[in-house]
Design a protein around this motif. Structure first.
Motif, PDB file in Angstrom:
ATOM      1  N   SER A   2      -2.933  -0.906  -2.813  1.00 40.03           N
ATOM      2  CA  SER A   2      -2.644  -0.915  -1.380  1.00 40.03           C
ATOM      3  C   SER A   2      -2.692   0.504  -0.811  1.00 40.03           C
ATOM      4  O   SER A   2      -2.660   1.491  -1.551  1.00 40.03           O
ATOM      5  N   TRP A   3      -2.745   0.590   0.519  1.00 45.31           N
ATOM      6  CA  TRP A   3      -2.706   1.900   1.166  1.00 45.31           C
ATOM      7  C   TRP A   3      -1.388   2.598   0.868  1.00 45.31           C
ATOM      8  O   TRP A   3      -1.341   3.819   0.698  1.00 45.31           O
ATOM      9  N   GLU A   4      -0.328   1.818   0.798  1.00 42.39           N
ATOM     10  CA  GLU A   4       0.983   2.412   0.476  1.00 42.39           C
ATOM     11  C   GLU A   4       0.944   3.047  -0.909  1.00 42.39           C
ATOM     12  O   GLU A   4       1.413   4.175  -1.095  1.00 42.39           O
ATOM     13  N   HIS A   6      -1.716   4.097  -2.476  1.00 39.26           N
ATOM     14  CA  HIS A   6      -2.609   5.254  -2.381  1.00 39.26           C
ATOM     15  C   HIS A   6      -1.848   6.481  -1.848  1.00 39.26           C
ATOM     16  O   HIS A   6      -1.976   7.582  -2.390  1.00 39.26           O
ATOM     17  N   HIS A   7      -1.070   6.273  -0.822  1.00 41.98           N
ATOM     18  CA  HIS A   7      -0.292   7.377  -0.249  1.00 41.98           C
ATOM     19  C   HIS A   7       0.796   7.851  -1.215  1.00 41.98           C
ATOM     20  O   HIS A   7       1.046   9.061  -1.321  1.00 41.98           O
TER      21      HIS A   7
END
Length: 106
Positions: A2-4, A6-7
């Protein structure tokens, strides 16, 4: 991923590089980092990610050096100067790992 995630991975990389900028020999370099195990499989997985990052940047530097008539050594030294924390961290961690692997078994 997820983007979360990834961050979070990017935050972990930044945290470790910030710590390495202060002291790449700190034995607690990877300590107290939430999600390190889940997102990288532990310090070894993060080291592989950092090694991959170095290799990608070095490949780009070498391409650039070729077009500008620089040597490979000049490109390496330039990248080392641009990313001293990453270079110091990798040098320290792999030197330590190699010395542990070479230690005699008792």
């Amino acid at each position: 991923m997820s983007w979360e995630d990834h961050h979070l991975r990017s935050d972990i990389v930044r945290t470790v590089l910030d710590r390495a900028a202060l002291d790449p020999n700190d034995p607690a370099l990877f300590s107290g980092i939430p999600q390190l195990e889940r997102l990288f499989g532990g310090p070894e997985g993060l080291l592989l990610t950092l090694r991959h990052r170095w290799n990608n940047h070095l490949a780009a530097k070498l391409d650039q050096a070729f077009t500008q008539g620089q040597s490979e050594v000049e490109a390496y030294l330039e990248l080392s100067a641009e990313q001293p924390a990453l270079r110091a961290l990798l040098d320290r961690q792999y030197r330590h790992r190699d010395s542990v692997a070479a230690a005699p078994v008792r």
